[in-house]
Motif scaffolding. Structure first.
Motif, PDB file in Angstrom:
ATOM      1  N   ALA A  69      -9.086  -8.036  22.475  1.00 35.19           N
ATOM      2  CA  ALA A  69     -10.473  -8.477  22.662  1.00 35.19           C
ATOM      3  C   ALA A  69     -11.157  -8.589  21.303  1.00 35.19           C
ATOM      4  O   ALA A  69     -12.057  -9.397  21.122  1.00 35.19           O
ATOM      5  N   ALA A  70     -10.733  -7.762  20.364  1.00 38.35           N
ATOM      6  CA  ALA A  70     -11.317  -7.752  19.020  1.00 38.35           C
ATOM      7  C   ALA A  70     -10.183  -7.797  18.003  1.00 38.35           C
ATOM      8  O   ALA A  70      -9.178  -7.111  18.149  1.00 38.35           O
ATOM      9  N   THR A  71     -10.362  -8.622  16.989  1.00 40.27           N
ATOM     10  CA  THR A  71      -9.362  -8.667  15.926  1.00 40.27           C
ATOM     11  C   THR A  71      -9.745  -7.653  14.860  1.00 40.27           C
ATOM     12  O   THR A  71     -10.899  -7.270  14.733  1.00 40.27           O
ATOM     13  N   GLY A  72      -8.768  -7.235  14.129  1.00 43.74           N
ATOM     14  CA  GLY A  72      -9.014  -6.257  13.074  1.00 43.74           C
ATOM     15  C   GLY A  72      -8.129  -5.047  13.261  1.00 43.74           C
ATOM     16  O   GLY A  72      -7.608  -4.799  14.345  1.00 43.74           O
ATOM     17  N   SER A  73      -7.971  -4.320  12.189  1.00 46.09           N
ATOM     18  CA  SER A  73      -7.131  -3.123  12.209  1.00 46.09           C
ATOM     19  C   SER A  73      -7.948  -1.910  11.816  1.00 46.09           C
ATOM     20  O   SER A  73      -7.565  -1.131  10.949  1.00 46.09           O
ATOM     21  N   ASP A  74      -9.094  -1.759  12.461  1.00 46.07           N
ATOM     22  CA  ASP A  74      -9.936  -0.593  12.222  1.00 46.07           C
ATOM     23  C   ASP A  74     -10.265   0.057  13.566  1.00 46.07           C
ATOM     24  O   ASP A  74      -9.986  -0.500  14.630  1.00 46.07           O
ATOM     25  N   GLU A  75     -10.843   1.243  13.528  1.00 47.77           N
ATOM     26  CA  GLU A  75     -11.088   1.998  14.753  1.00 47.77           C
ATOM     27  C   GLU A  75     -12.017   1.262  15.714  1.00 47.77           C
ATOM     28  O   GLU A  75     -11.854   1.351  16.923  1.00 47.77           O
ATOM     29  N   GLU A  76     -12.986   0.507  15.199  1.00 47.75           N
ATOM     30  CA  GLU A  76     -13.903  -0.237  16.059  1.00 47.75           C
ATOM     31  C   GLU A  76     -13.151  -1.285  16.888  1.00 47.75           C
ATOM     32  O   GLU A  76     -13.369  -1.421  18.088  1.00 47.75           O
ATOM     33  N   ALA A  77     -12.255  -2.028  16.243  1.00 54.77           N
ATOM     34  CA  ALA A  77     -11.457  -3.025  16.954  1.00 54.77           C
ATOM     35  C   ALA A  77     -10.487  -2.345  17.911  1.00 54.77           C
ATOM     36  O   ALA A  77     -10.317  -2.783  19.059  1.00 54.77           O
ATOM     37  N   TYR A  78      -9.842  -1.275  17.462  1.00 55.30           N
ATOM     38  CA  TYR A  78      -8.907  -0.553  18.325  1.00 55.30           C
ATOM     39  C   TYR A  78      -9.598  -0.078  19.602  1.00 55.30           C
ATOM     40  O   TYR A  78      -9.059  -0.187  20.696  1.00 55.30           O
ATOM     41  N   ALA A  79     -10.817   0.460  19.471  1.00 54.41           N
ATOM     42  CA  ALA A  79     -11.542   0.993  20.634  1.00 54.41           C
ATOM     43  C   ALA A  79     -11.843  -0.102  21.652  1.00 54.41           C
ATOM     44  O   ALA A  79     -11.783   0.146  22.865  1.00 54.41           O
ATOM     45  N   GLN A  80     -12.136  -1.309  21.202  1.00 53.15           N
ATOM     46  CA  GLN A  80     -12.414  -2.412  22.123  1.00 53.15           C
ATOM     47  C   GLN A  80     -11.161  -2.931  22.801  1.00 53.15           C
ATOM     48  O   GLN A  80     -11.237  -3.517  23.884  1.00 53.15           O
ATOM     49  N   ASN A  81     -10.005  -2.734  22.176  1.00 54.91           N
ATOM     50  CA  ASN A  81      -8.757  -3.267  22.719  1.00 54.91           C
ATOM     51  C   ASN A  81      -8.069  -2.317  23.704  1.00 54.91           C
ATOM     52  O   ASN A  81      -7.204  -2.733  24.447  1.00 54.91           O
ATOM     53  N   ARG A  82      -8.464  -1.055  23.721  1.00 53.70           N
ATOM     54  CA  ARG A  82      -7.878  -0.074  24.664  1.00 53.70           C
ATOM     55  C   ARG A  82      -8.692  -0.168  25.954  1.00 53.70           C
ATOM     56  O   ARG A  82      -9.679   0.522  26.128  1.00 53.70           O
ATOM     57  N   ARG A  83      -8.223  -1.024  26.891  1.00 53.82           N
ATOM     58  CA  ARG A  83      -9.074  -1.329  28.025  1.00 53.82           C
ATOM     59  C   ARG A  83      -8.281  -1.751  29.263  1.00 53.82           C
ATOM     60  O   ARG A  83      -7.100  -2.081  29.182  1.00 53.82           O
ATOM     61  N   ALA A  84      -8.994  -1.728  30.395  1.00 53.89           N
ATOM     62  CA  ALA A  84      -8.525  -2.347  31.641  1.00 53.89           C
ATOM     63  C   ALA A  84      -9.622  -3.303  32.068  1.00 53.89           C
ATOM     64  O   ALA A  84     -10.805  -2.922  32.099  1.00 53.89           O
ATOM     65  N   VAL A  85      -9.262  -4.545  32.364  1.00 51.77           N
ATOM     66  CA  VAL A  85     -10.235  -5.579  32.702  1.00 51.77           C
ATOM     67  C   VAL A  85      -9.989  -6.044  34.133  1.00 51.77           C
ATOM     68  O   VAL A  85      -8.854  -6.379  34.505  1.00 51.77           O
ATOM     69  N   THR A  86     -11.050  -6.080  34.940  1.00 54.34           N
ATOM     70  CA  THR A  86     -10.960  -6.522  36.329  1.00 54.34           C
ATOM     71  C   THR A  86     -11.390  -7.980  36.412  1.00 54.34           C
ATOM     72  O   THR A  86     -12.473  -8.339  35.955  1.00 54.34           O
ATOM     73  N   ILE A  87     -10.527  -8.817  37.010  1.00 56.53           N
ATOM     74  CA  ILE A  87     -10.766 -10.241  37.147  1.00 56.53           C
ATOM     75  C   ILE A  87     -10.748 -10.579  38.639  1.00 56.53           C
ATOM     76  O   ILE A  87      -9.780 -10.260  39.337  1.00 56.53           O
ATOM     77  N   VAL A  88     -11.786 -11.238  39.120  1.00 57.44           N
ATOM     78  CA  VAL A  88     -11.816 -11.708  40.508  1.00 57.44           C
ATOM     79  C   VAL A  88     -11.079 -13.028  40.562  1.00 57.44           C
ATOM     80  O   VAL A  88     -11.359 -13.947  39.790  1.00 57.44           O
ATOM     81  N   LEU A  89     -10.130 -13.128  41.474  1.00 60.29           N
ATOM     82  CA  LEU A  89      -9.326 -14.340  41.593  1.00 60.29           C
ATOM     83  C   LEU A  89     -10.049 -15.370  42.456  1.00 60.29           C
ATOM     84  O   LEU A  89     -10.733 -15.026  43.411  1.00 60.29           O
ATOM     85  N   GLY A  90      -9.867 -16.617  42.106  1.00 64.17           N
ATOM     86  CA  GLY A  90     -10.520 -17.725  42.812  1.00 64.17           C
ATOM     87  C   GLY A  90      -9.950 -17.929  44.150  1.00 64.17           C
ATOM     88  O   GLY A  90     -10.318 -17.919  45.199  1.00 64.17           O
TER      89      GLY A  90
END
Length: 174
Positions: free
Chosen positions: A153-174
């Motif tokens: 979700a975020a590019t970069g190799s710092d803690e701020e980017a890492y924190a945004q990339n550790r995730r679960a995303v819910t998507i509603v299917l069409g």
């Protein structure tokens, strides 16, 4: 006796090697055509029509819930109080629309091996799925997929980017 022991050893070794032969594919499936923050042009009851958000659509889901994304700590997949609050709003929306199906995507930051990140992403997606199921959402309406670190979700190799990339995303299917 020697031939019997040798035969047993060779058979055991062959079984052990055969059990280790299965590998994950090198290529992940293609990206979805509409991301979690995009909505496709309307062709049915699940898209925006004339600029309006249709009830039960992915856009309605994102507008109605606290967030479609749950964040995790480093090497963790437990549902903390902040994640519970987000998932509770998702469960309430999903109970209002019992015909809607979802996919929960598991993601990781770039640290760790590909195999480890795919497994951790799977555990994160399943943790969110299990929580939603415990809140009354039918498990047959939910599928999970792990992308590991392949779709940050975020590019970069710092803690701020890492924190945004550790995730679960819910998507509603069409």
């Amino acid at each position: 006796m020697f031939k019997l022991n040798t035969g047993l050893i060779l058979a055991t070794a062959a079984l052990a090697v055969a059990g280790c032969a299965k590998k994950r594919p090198e290529v992940l499936p293609p990206a979805p055509t509409a991301g979690p923050l995009q909505e496709v042009a309307p062709t049915g009851p699940s898209g925006p029509v004339g600029g309006e958000v249709v009830p039960g659509s992915n856009a309605d889901f994102q507008r109605s819930v606290t967030s479609n994304t749950v964040l995790f700590g480093l090497d963790q997949y437990d549902i903390d109080p902040a994640a519970r609050a987000i998932l509770d709003t998702q469960a309430a929306w999903l109970q209002r629309y019992p015909d809607r199906r979802i996919t929960i995507e598991g993601h990781c930051d770039e640290r760790g091996t590909r195999e480890y990140n795919l497994a951790l992403g799977d555990r994160r997606a399943n943790a969110a799925k299990n929580y939603l199921a415990a809140r009354g959402v039918n498990a047959s309406r939910m599928s999970v997929i792990s992308y590991g670190s392949e779709r940050p979700a975020a590019t970069g190799s710092d803690e701020e980017a890492y924190a945004q990339n550790r995730r679960a995303v819910t998507i509603v299917l069409g």
